[in-house]
Motif scaffolding. Structure first.
Motif, mmCIF file in Angstrom:
data_model
loop_
_atom_site.group_PDB
_atom_site.id
_atom_site.type_symbol
_atom_site.label_atom_id
_atom_site.label_comp_id
_atom_site.label_asym_id
_atom_site.label_seq_id
_atom_site.Cartn_x
_atom_site.Cartn_y
_atom_site.Cartn_z
ATOM 1 N N THR A 76 16.777 6.688 -4.528
ATOM 2 C CA THR A 76 16.618 7.817 -5.695
ATOM 3 C C THR A 76 17.268 7.200 -7.133
ATOM 4 O O THR A 76 18.044 6.448 -7.153
ATOM 5 C CB THR A 76 17.757 8.808 -5.162
ATOM 6 N N THR A 77 16.373 7.529 -8.113
ATOM 7 C CA THR A 77 16.531 6.917 -9.155
ATOM 8 C C THR A 77 16.452 8.333 -10.360
ATOM 9 O O THR A 77 16.321 9.290 -10.156
ATOM 10 C CB THR A 77 15.451 6.119 -9.949
ATOM 11 N N GLY A 78 17.129 7.830 -11.543
ATOM 12 C CA GLY A 78 17.134 8.864 -12.644
ATOM 13 C C GLY A 78 15.912 9.184 -13.429
ATOM 14 O O GLY A 78 15.750 9.968 -14.045
ATOM 15 N N THR A 79 14.995 7.925 -13.333
ATOM 16 C CA THR A 79 13.758 8.053 -14.022
ATOM 17 C C THR A 79 12.618 8.890 -13.439
ATOM 18 O O THR A 79 12.568 9.144 -12.106
ATOM 19 C CB THR A 79 13.064 6.655 -14.114
ATOM 20 N N ASN A 80 11.809 9.818 -14.164
ATOM 21 C CA ASN A 80 10.943 10.614 -13.415
ATOM 22 C C ASN A 80 9.567 9.723 -13.450
ATOM 23 O O ASN A 80 8.519 10.510 -13.182
ATOM 24 C CB ASN A 80 10.758 11.699 -14.219
ATOM 25 N N ARG A 81 9.635 8.626 -13.745
ATOM 26 C CA ARG A 81 8.459 7.730 -13.589
ATOM 27 C C ARG A 81 8.033 7.204 -12.408
ATOM 28 O O ARG A 81 7.254 6.685 -11.851
ATOM 29 C CB ARG A 81 8.136 6.385 -14.531
ATOM 30 N N ILE A 82 9.401 7.193 -11.665
ATOM 31 C CA ILE A 82 9.146 6.834 -9.857
ATOM 32 C C ILE A 82 9.438 8.202 -9.148
ATOM 33 O O ILE A 82 10.538 8.814 -9.053
ATOM 34 C CB ILE A 82 10.199 5.834 -9.488
ATOM 35 N N PHE A 83 8.221 8.853 -8.740
ATOM 36 C CA PHE A 83 8.095 10.061 -8.321
ATOM 37 C C PHE A 83 7.736 10.188 -7.008
ATOM 38 O O PHE A 83 6.425 9.788 -6.737
ATOM 39 C CB PHE A 83 7.244 10.921 -9.259
ATOM 40 N N LYS A 84 8.440 10.503 -5.853
ATOM 41 C CA LYS A 84 8.032 10.477 -4.688
ATOM 42 C C LYS A 84 7.552 11.989 -4.298
ATOM 43 O O LYS A 84 7.938 12.763 -4.400
ATOM 44 C CB LYS A 84 9.220 10.351 -3.488
ATOM 45 N N LEU A 85 6.150 11.641 -3.694
ATOM 46 C CA LEU A 85 5.431 12.720 -3.542
ATOM 47 C C LEU A 85 5.887 13.444 -2.347
ATOM 48 O O LEU A 85 6.582 12.906 -1.188
ATOM 49 C CB LEU A 85 3.949 12.235 -3.229
ATOM 50 N N PRO A 86 6.123 15.065 -2.171
ATOM 51 C CA PRO A 86 6.334 15.379 -0.856
ATOM 52 C C PRO A 86 5.250 15.047 0.110
ATOM 53 O O PRO A 86 4.064 15.197 -0.200
ATOM 54 C CB PRO A 86 6.199 16.995 -1.172
ATOM 55 N N ILE B 108 0.816 -1.088 -0.038
ATOM 56 C CA ILE B 108 -0.058 -0.009 -0.146
ATOM 57 C C ILE B 108 0.892 1.208 0.077
ATOM 58 O O ILE B 108 0.551 2.212 -0.785
ATOM 59 C CB ILE B 108 -1.018 -0.094 1.342
ATOM 60 N N ALA B 109 1.831 1.231 0.834
ATOM 61 C CA ALA B 109 2.874 2.578 1.092
ATOM 62 C C ALA B 109 3.406 2.777 -0.228
ATOM 63 O O ALA B 109 3.378 3.983 -0.655
ATOM 64 C CB ALA B 109 3.761 2.172 2.198
ATOM 65 N N ILE B 110 4.136 1.840 -0.852
ATOM 66 C CA ILE B 110 4.672 2.169 -2.117
ATOM 67 C C ILE B 110 3.821 2.418 -3.247
ATOM 68 O O ILE B 110 3.982 3.271 -4.210
ATOM 69 C CB ILE B 110 5.718 0.922 -2.476
ATOM 70 N N GLY B 111 2.771 1.443 -3.292
ATOM 71 C CA GLY B 111 1.866 1.449 -4.504
ATOM 72 C C GLY B 111 0.725 2.491 -4.732
ATOM 73 O O GLY B 111 -0.346 2.361 -4.331
ATOM 74 N N GLY B 112 1.364 3.773 -4.915
ATOM 75 C CA GLY B 112 0.397 4.962 -4.889
ATOM 76 C C GLY B 112 0.276 5.870 -3.907
ATOM 77 O O GLY B 112 -0.255 6.899 -3.759
ATOM 78 N N MET B 113 0.540 5.374 -2.597
ATOM 79 C CA MET B 113 0.349 6.317 -1.219
ATOM 80 C C MET B 113 1.635 7.247 -1.343
ATOM 81 O O MET B 113 1.449 8.608 -1.029
ATOM 82 C CB MET B 113 0.546 5.404 -0.093
ATOM 83 N N PHE B 114 2.691 7.049 -1.330
ATOM 84 C CA PHE B 114 3.926 7.814 -1.252
ATOM 85 C C PHE B 114 4.613 8.065 -2.551
ATOM 86 O O PHE B 114 5.515 9.257 -2.491
ATOM 87 C CB PHE B 114 4.755 7.309 0.146
ATOM 88 N N TYR B 115 4.326 7.017 -3.392
ATOM 89 C CA TYR B 115 4.963 7.516 -4.909
ATOM 90 C C TYR B 115 3.588 7.903 -5.605
ATOM 91 O O TYR B 115 2.557 7.039 -5.282
ATOM 92 C CB TYR B 115 5.730 6.019 -5.220
ATOM 93 N N ALA B 116 3.639 8.460 -6.762
ATOM 94 C CA ALA B 116 2.582 8.399 -7.498
ATOM 95 C C ALA B 116 2.596 7.330 -8.326
ATOM 96 O O ALA B 116 3.583 7.029 -9.066
ATOM 97 C CB ALA B 116 2.811 9.960 -8.561
ATOM 98 N N LEU B 117 1.460 6.656 -8.551
ATOM 99 C CA LEU B 117 1.197 5.542 -9.074
ATOM 100 C C LEU B 117 1.355 5.446 -10.618
ATOM 101 O O LEU B 117 0.580 6.172 -11.308
ATOM 102 C CB LEU B 117 -0.228 4.883 -9.039
ATOM 103 N N THR B 118 2.440 4.761 -11.300
ATOM 104 C CA THR B 118 2.432 4.724 -12.627
ATOM 105 C C THR B 118 2.869 3.100 -12.586
ATOM 106 O O THR B 118 2.907 2.478 -11.470
ATOM 107 C CB THR B 118 3.886 5.366 -12.908
#
Lengths: 496, 496, 496
Positions: free
Chosen positions: C390-400, C332-342
């Motif tokens: 921390t990754t170089g891709t912008n498809r894994i975006f951690k929400l503030p 839950i935490a990773i899948g859409g809660m603290f990262y934007a879901l892609t």
């Protein structure tokens, strides 16, 4: 020179103790005999604080009081005058000062006299332990000098207190018996590691403006104990095992005098000492430097004892002071040392002591799986937790680490800061008022001018009399009253 | 193109090794036969360093030396030229380069040739382990590529070294025997987790400008071992239990040749190998890239062995190199890798190695309660502690993480920086002097003018002769002398 | 007023449930009967999401849809409207709202209705546990109020969720049996410690903009359990021991229905409940607030179950949901809660769930040495690790952290931000273009003027005709086209 006066006092004490008839040829007696002298000072200090203020009239009493305060400042608090005088002395004498301050810094006390008394207490407990403690403090301080650490911190004993604990506890937990001289080797090595580990932890904790507490001691003693263990030929440790059956606790068998004694014993256990007299001596040493610290130490030890009973600990552990020493340190740290003392902080300190007792039991159980004692991990972790706390109330004010001295001085600093804030605030308000009044006045003047012009115009037209405007001088009384109220508020604040 | 030259060398080696008569059909022999070639290079490198400088006269010798230096730079250090040439090659060839660099990065060596030799050592030890190590490095690097980590770091093998350790040690500690192919599944999963854990730890450690060391490996291997444990159907681990009785240590039974062999074995144990020849091969691979690293590795292993004896460890553990490998890594890390090498730092590295040995024993005892080996936790924790150290002396200089290469290069950077600082300082001083002189000159000119005016006035009054002022040209010689002195100082500094 | 409407609904439900014929006199039935109602809503929500867009024509359908969306917004998501209405209510009613939100926040759900359903599930499981959970949430919230923590965070239930877990799990792991009223004492103490520990951890984690997760709960429950232990007179804990022999696993004996049931049981185990119906109720409560959360919860539990089989765990543990609950939370935490879901984040969430299962087994084995359960340590550590990535891709975006709400809202925010970025980028490009065009135009004008002057000069000389310049109006069409393309791109992005 006031400092020389103080050092003469110490010299006198030493002369007196050495010239006294020593039946057992040990320095213990001499120093326990010094004790009453200290107690006398303390009662005076206590009296001073209760003394009612009778202003103006009793000038003789006031003078006596001022003289007493000055006297107290020579060997109470952090003995600043003595410290400054020391700076000009021979390096070995300075080193002795640092070692004594280091010994007292375990209890957050920066006072060589307290350190001296603490060493007396240690000698009363066990010569060998005291020697190890001294060696530990000495080499930790020397190592800090070699590593070119901050000179001010060294002079305040901040590099020594982990050393004394390392030295003492390595001797306490050694299974090789007293006077096993080889023990000095790991003792010296570990003491010399203290500044390294201190510096490393400080580099982390400073990010949150937090002190290192006794973390280096905890790390290094656990390191030594678990690296060698009980089954070791060179440096065997005492056997510590986890509890594996229900302890036999019969509430009717409780020994109330022993329970009462557990309070000073708990304070003694900060240095690994189970002698109640040693604990009592430590209380005295705390009182000399800071009565608030002393009060919180006793309170913390009592809270630990109560927690032990609540969590159904074996009575033996409670009598032995194992439930007290962490709470003592936690209660001192929160109660006025790193927070400015208000009654909310006082309650917080008691809460922290309870939390620390709980944590102490938990950590002791976990550590026993590895044959380790709890050391002061519970204190470090609980105090760090409570110092990390951020609240919306300004009655719980964490002092900047650079401003931490001893509770009384912290309080004075805190009050001063508050006062300054108030003054600034009232000044800002006054400025605001003045601005408004100026605006009003200007408006009045403008109106007046306008009136005059109109009058003139009218006068030119016919014969008219004009009236001067009023309402210009009401300003200052209001201002004065406001300032007066502010001062009163500040004064009330000081009394709470 | 110099890079192609280098790659041809490697190709020659490979051709030569494959064309050679291989009696056992394994790549081990071929690579151990390459060894003498390397040794020759090393002796040359060693000679180069001892070679006395005779300036001006022996131009032939100088030319030879320059040629040698250039040759050494092709496969010594971090093989920069080769790395740059690689950038233009096919991706699979690049990946091989990264994997080889990753294998060597365990020892902080960024050199594919060293990596190749290390794989040779691993094959000499155990085929299955070497395979697992290769799979680990490969998948860790691939995972880093998928997660779009920093390309430069991947190319330096910084995402591979945890992978090789994870792969190797999972095979070493597996109780299912060699060639249990299912093991590759958790191996690949854990290797692919390496960049995730590396990135996470880097995000914490970067706050203090510290590297991640082998923390990801430690975490992941302990994770796998304790998650499955000894009593598991799919992935059983070897049984590790805490010591529960006094070990039998008879000093007369000590085996000196074995004790001496424990030094290379200790270096081999960095990769979990107990074969002294493998350890020897590793020493060779270190020497190729950086003699300073190599020296500290041997020193560290020796310190570990001595510590083991001092703490009365069972001789078997010492012979097996368990006391050495952490000290090897700690001694390399502190001795020139993350600190610029001065003799103070050299002493610090030795201290750190002793501390690491102590810590190693402690952690091994704690971890054994959970059936775990110590892995390289002791190295990570001790090196991090010593890198957190902040001192007042400028002889212990922690390099910025971005500038860390290998000890020799670090030293050159450090000296350059020092020189620049000196020059800046002397320039600042010169500027200051010049300013003062200008001010003086201006004053002189003003005085002169004043004099002239006065003279004129007087001349107007009568007949007076005026004398021009002096003292204007003494400036430059002083300045020159000063600059000369500064240069001398810088030169002296380089020689220390 | 929309909020009152919502509260009336709840009141209706409560009235309806109390007026219904209750055979067992417990509130459980009433609330499980409410369930179908919720399911209906959910299917509508589900329908809404799958509903194809037919623009323009079906206005009646659109209106119905808008009305439905509005209706869903009243009790789906974080019930913002209700929350705002609550702000004006009596403090005790507000407190109830906060407690219910706190109960749901364990699953990252900020919704009082979900909280109510969760309490229903708890009551279905065990009255005593539910009572302890309620007491825990209540006192944790009160303590946060006393400590003047952030009011918004309290209102969102962020100080309650550790309290409910502390209360519940202390009851679950108590060996003194149900209805041992003394347990409420440590329960209240530990619950009231929650905000202190939360605040402390937040002060550390906020440096990396990370949440505290359930770390305070883990710390405090482990503290209580290990401080008292199994062998305690007042607060004995259940006996947990490490595995010491090979478990008996026969693959032919596997019970597939039980294995299937382990998915809801795994979700129930987040609150320490082993009843599959309770787990089912929890799934419903998740669906009401956020279908994405619900989907990831089920997925996580399934991943945990598969991992258990892969690592050859005893079937009993898997059936009991011990392999699921940490994975549920991590997923839950990773899948859409603290990262934007892609879809990359979705894969990352599954990877994290696998890692969490591995870690869960490891931590359970370690903790059992101290007689402790794994609690939710595995979830906390694995989620923190993956959030540190921390990754170089912008498809894994951690929400503030300040923008985290629930997956659907996060997605909308993320898309909006992306759109704004695109618009800004295109605007910047347009500005650039316009600038260039302006420069070109200016040049043209200058040229024109020059031409004119030349013409004039020539005209002065003779009779010349000049031609006006061209190429001024081609600008706008290009610009329009560009903007059009940008919009299309944004739309395409939304569809992925």
């Amino acid at each position: 020179m006031p400092g020389s006066n103080c050092s003469k006092d110490i010299q006198k004490n030493i002369n007196w103790s050495t010239s006294a008839d020593l039946s057992t040829s040990s320095p213990v007696n001499s120093l326990t005999e010094v004790q009453p002298l200290m107690l006398q000072d303390m009662t005076q200090v206590g009296m001073k604080e209760k003394e009612p203020e009778v202003p103006g009239r009793l000038t003789a009493l006031q003078k006596a009081r001022a003289r007493l305060l000055k006297g107290v400042s020579y060997f109470g608090g952090d003995m600043e005058v003595f410290g400054k005088w020391m700076e000009k002395q021979f390096i070995l004498l300075q080193l002795l000062d640092w070692v004594l301050r280091g010994a007292a810094q375990v209890m957050f006390v920066n006072n060589p006299l307290s350190g001296l008394i603490i060493f007396a207490g240690l000698i009363l407990q066990n010569y060998w332990w005291a020697l190890n403690g001294f060696v530990g403090t000495l080499f930790a301080t020397i190592s800090a000098l070699i590593l070119k650490q901050n000179r001010g911190a060294i002079a305040a004993g901040l590099y020594g207190y982990n050393g004394i604990l390392v030295g003492l506890l390595m001797a306490v937990f050694s299974n090789a018996g007293d006077w096993y001289w080889w023990l000095l080797l790991p003792n010296i090595f570990m003491s010399m590691m203290c500044p390294v580990v201190s510096s490393a932890i400080a580099s982390i904790n400073s990010r949150w403006d937090l002190p290192v507490f006794t973390l280096p001691f905890n790390i290094l003693v656990c390191l030594h104990m678990v690296a060698t263990g009980h089954y070791n030929h060179h440096f065997p440790q005492v056997l510590i095992q986890p509890r594996s059956e229900l302890p036999n606790i019969t509430w009717s068998e409780i020994d109330l005098p022993k329970l009462f004694m557990s309070v000073p014993v708990g304070i003694g256990q900060v240095y690994g000492c189970d002698n109640p007299w040693t604990g009592g001596i430590f209380i005295v040493s705390l009182f000399i430097s800071s009565p608030i610290t002393c009060a919180h130490a006793v309170l913390g030890s009592a809270v630990g004892m109560v927690s032990g009973l609540a969590l159904s600990a074996p009575f033996g552990d409670i009598y032995f002071g194992l439930w007290g020493y962490n709470c003592v340190l936690a209660c001192i740290a929160i109660g006025g040392m790193f927070y400015a003392l208000t009654w909310q902080v006082h309650l917080l300190a008691i809460t922290c002591a309870f939390f620390c007792a709980y944590l102490g039991s938990a950590i002791a159980n976990i550590m026993s799986s590895f044959g380790l004692p709890a050391c002061t991990w519970p204190f470090c972790l609980s105090a760090l937790t409570f110092l990390h706390l951020t609240t919306g109330t300004n009655r719980i004010f964490k002092l900047p680490l650079a401003k931490v001295a001893y509770p009384e001085k912290n309080l004075i600093w805190f009050w001063k800061m508050k006062k300054e804030e108030k003054i600034k605030k009232s000044e800002a308000e006054r400025d605001e008022q003045e601005k408004q009044q100026k605006a009003m006045e200007e408006e009045l003047i403008l109106n007046e001018k306008e009136q005059l012009r109109l009058d003139l115009e009218r006068a030119e037209e016919g014969n008219v009399q004009h009236n001067a405007s009023e309402g210009k001088n009401e300003v200052t009384p209001v201002e004065e009253q406001r300032t007066h109220e502010d001062n009163e508020e500040v004064r009330q604040n000081d009394q709470t």
